[in-house]
Enzyme design. Structure first.
Site: not given
Length: 449
Positions: A232, A293
């Protein structure tokens, strides 16, 4: 002992990296963008999940329970209580899990070509002499990458949590196999994944920072260091440095999320840069591959290149125009909320124009480095990066694209590598891989590592 517990010696001078100004503790309230706290803390066992992972796809974005952007400050306690003045041993690791890596590396086992490939394949190697640029005659040096090779691979599935991903551990195993066929030795590769049985091989915040210390320890000119992160990623509001200056043209720092981010915080791009770039001598290569991301500038390298091989600059007018376009489309469809959002975005872009330009220049002044650092990231700072399933194996889209290009034709330039990775992803994903560097580069030189 675990990675990183030692001082760095470059040219007879000892340097001890100070981490005191980076204190990112647990959040005190709900995070931005509507992400609420998870139903509970991460599990203590970090064991494998009780059943097969779900078949739907997620992005490698902000996990639930991320931190409030306006509560992060570059101050406070030292990151960890260990003294970095001892020896260093890579952690022992269990045998690889057979269930997670049966297909092998992307781009092999008879997989078809990915279509049109950019570049002629005739590329010059980087020059070995010292380079200079700018009015102050700033010097830097490309790496020949013929010294010692070391790699740190971090893959976090967030097993058993609400933020669970499927591909990162597979990505790490695939990248490891790729590196072993390109001159890296298993004894010089450290893997941190959350399926490990050894506590020091689990990707907690402190373990990641310690392992980075190991990666850069005793680095020398022409060494080749490789860092891979799959997990993440997110953003947090950029904070001014001690002189009141900002270095993010969009106003946000990029971050990665360790397994224990809910209790010990994320790792911000400024800290990654200070540990992985500033500590390196001229001519030492750091190749970083981020599959997460909001990762376009996550290593805070100030020179970003387009698929035309030219430097990118902040385009405030384009961003403002996009806001006006959104407002016009919302007006046509009667979407009053969309009109307000589009106009607000456009006004904000105009207001941020001065700060954006100043931050971009300040970043070049403070983040340009004499070492040879390159970052390949899965998407722009404002984009998400996909966790997908390709060829029957869960994988991150960026890791897959990089390995596919390099396995099918390792003779790439910086530019052709970027173009070919984008070609692979553009048919299925909106994310656009990014290339950044610690100094100006000739994108037509051969990509070596």
């Amino acid at each position: 002992m675990f990675p990183g517990q030692g001082r760095h010696t470059y040219g007879g001078q000892q340097q001890l990296l100070q981490l005191q100004q980076y204190n990112y503790g647990p959040p005190q309230g709900p995070p931005p963008n509507g992400y609420g706290p998870p139903p509970g803390p991460p599990p203590n066992g970090y064991g494998p999940p009780p059943g097969p992972p779900p078949q739907n796809s997620w992005g490698y974005g902000n996990p639930s329970g991320t931190q409030s952007s306006n509560q992060q400050r570059y101050q406070g306690q030292q990151s960890g209580q260990q003294n970095y003045n001892g020896g260093y041993q890579r952690p022992s690791q269990p045998p690889p899990q057979q269930s997670g890596n049966q297909r092998g590396q992307p781009g092999q086992n008879g997989e078809p070509d990915y279509g049109h490939q950019y570049g002629s394949g005739q590329y010059s190697r980087p020059p070995t002499n010292q380079q200079s640029f700018g009015v102050e005659n700033y010097n830097y040096q490309y790496s020949a990458c013929n010294g010692r090779k070391k790699a740190l691979l971090v893959g976090i599935n967030y097993i058993g949590t609400a933020n669970e991903l499927r591909g990162p551990i597979n990505d790490v195993n695939n990248v490891e196999q790729f590196l072993l066929t390109h001159g890296f030795k298993s004894d010089d590769i450290v893997k941190l994944t959350d399926d490990q049985r050894v506590q020091r091989a689990i990707p907690t915040r402190q373990n990641i920072l310690d392992a980075i210390q190991w990666l850069v320890k005793d680095a020398r000119p022409n060494d080749s260091l490789f860092f891979h992160y799959s997990g993440h990623g997110g953003q947090t509001e950029d904070q001014p440095d001690q002189y009141g200056n900002y270095d993010e043209d969009d106003g946000y720092d990029e971050v990665i999320y360790p397994l224990d981010f809910q209790t010990n915080g994320f790792i911000v791009d400024d800290l990654l840069h200070d540990m992985m770039v500033k500590t390196l001598p001229p001519g030492c290569r750091m190749t970083a591959l981020f599959d997460s991301c909001h990762s376009g500038s996550v290593l805070d390298l100030p020179y970003m290149y387009s698929t035309k091989g030219v430097l990118k600059e902040p385009n405030v007018m384009k961003e403002a125009g996009q806001g006006l376009l959104q407002a016009a489309m919302s007006y046509a469809t009667g979407n009053s909320a969309g009109i307000f959002k589009g106009l607000s975005s456009s006004v904000k872009s105009f207001m941020n124009q001065g700060r954006s330009s100043q931050a971009n220049e300040y970043s070049k002044q403070t983040k340009t480095a004499a070492c040879d650092a390159i970052s390949l990231s899965g998407c722009k700072d404002d984009q998400t990066s996909a966790d997908s399933s390709i060829g029957g194996q869960a994988t991150g889209a960026m890791s897959y694209a990089f390995l596919t290009v390099m396995n099918q034709n390792p003779n790439q330039s910086y530019l052709s590598l970027l173009q070919n990775m984008r070609t692979i992803l553009q048919s299925k994903y909106s994310q656009k891989p990014q290339l950044t560097a610690s100094h100006p580069i000739d994108c037509n030189l051969q990509f070596i590592f």
